[in-house]
Design a protein around this motif. Sequence first.
Motif, short mmCIF file in Angstrom:
data_model
loop_
_atom_site.label_atom_id
_atom_site.label_comp_id
_atom_site.label_asym_id
_atom_site.label_seq_id
_atom_site.Cartn_x
_atom_site.Cartn_y
_atom_site.Cartn_z
N THR A 196 1.03 -1.24 0.11
CA THR A 196 -0.06 -0.07 -0.05
C THR A 196 0.93 1.16 0.08
N ASP A 197 0.30 2.32 -0.48
CA ASP A 197 1.12 3.49 -0.50
C ASP A 197 -0.03 4.72 -0.67
N VAL A 198 0.22 5.92 -0.46
CA VAL A 198 -0.67 7.06 -0.41
C VAL A 198 -0.74 7.63 -1.88
N ARG A 199 0.30 7.06 -2.94
CA ARG A 199 0.50 7.52 -4.08
C ARG A 199 -0.33 6.45 -5.03
N PRO A 200 -1.29 6.96 -5.50
CA PRO A 200 -2.21 6.04 -6.65
C PRO A 200 -1.21 5.60 -7.73
N ALA A 201 -0.30 6.44 -8.13
CA ALA A 201 0.67 6.07 -9.25
C ALA A 201 1.14 4.81 -9.28
N VAL A 202 1.72 4.47 -8.08
CA VAL A 202 2.53 3.16 -7.65
C VAL A 202 1.64 1.72 -7.86
N LYS A 203 0.41 2.16 -8.17
CA LYS A 203 -0.23 0.78 -8.20
C LYS A 203 -0.02 -0.18 -9.43
#
Length: 320
Positions: A196-203
């Motif tokens: 998980t990460d707060v940056r959607p771009a890493v999905k």
Amino acid sequence: MGQTIFIPREIDAIESRVGASPDTVKRLVGLGFDVIVESGAGTLSRIPDADFAAVGGKIGKAADAGKADVVLKVRRPSEAELKGYKPGAAVLATMDPYGNDAAVAAMARAGVTAFAMEFMPRITRAQVMDVLSSQANLAGYQAVIDGAAEYDRALPMMMTAAGTVPAAKVFIMGVGVAGLQAIATARRMGAIVTATDVRPAVKEQVASLGAKFLAVEDEEFKAAETAGGYAKEMSKEYQAKQAALTAEHIAKQDIVITTALIPGRPAPKLVSAAMVASMKPGSVLVDLAVERGGNVEGAVPGKVVTTANGAKIVGHLNVP
């Protein structure tokens, strides 16, 4: 007469790295520099003095720092070390200036020109000098190795005639350079990996490594996706939904690795004591941000803590 470069032995008890390798010393000598390497500088990095001498480095002592025009270090010099440097010397190291104002002022008083390697702009041309990425990459790898060692069971699914051991579940929180390497390493070792990460771009990056991305994918999340890849402050409602999802997820995990750091600020708290308490006996949390206050409540710098419910919180120092 060529300019003199000095490579000291690091004085910090937890620092086993060295500011140059035989390969870089060879290149510096080839450029016409006189390179003096303090005796024993590479010992903890498994580089004997003879390897530096073989490529044209001179083996010297700590006092030789006084002759140097340039000092190449891993960590910021201490006040004691600065006393041995000549004014005007250039010092290249990771300076860790945030919250260490007195140490920065000491360098100013000593009259050295200090280059903080971690402030190298993260642009294509400067990639070969990006110490943050190279070291975070190693830390992400090592976090999985440390987690697996403490977990004390097999990570991949083991199928035998006598029965099956299910694959370990590994959850990576924070998908920067360290997080991506942790995902790749845990996958190679056969674990079931989520991140998980707060940056959607890493999905997409998470999916490309064969792991599953965990986030509340509502309208706010989709809007944040267009914000250019940087972390964006989400609303309180979103944060509450994400925290509930994370808490429910952590309770089912075998190994949790946290990698969240914001330059110049204390590490964000990602895992509460209640979340740790919800984990199974024998589960492991590896906190890579422990030196900056830690992402996991109850993490202790330099210690492996066993909690009341039998989980372990790993807080090793200087993981790179």
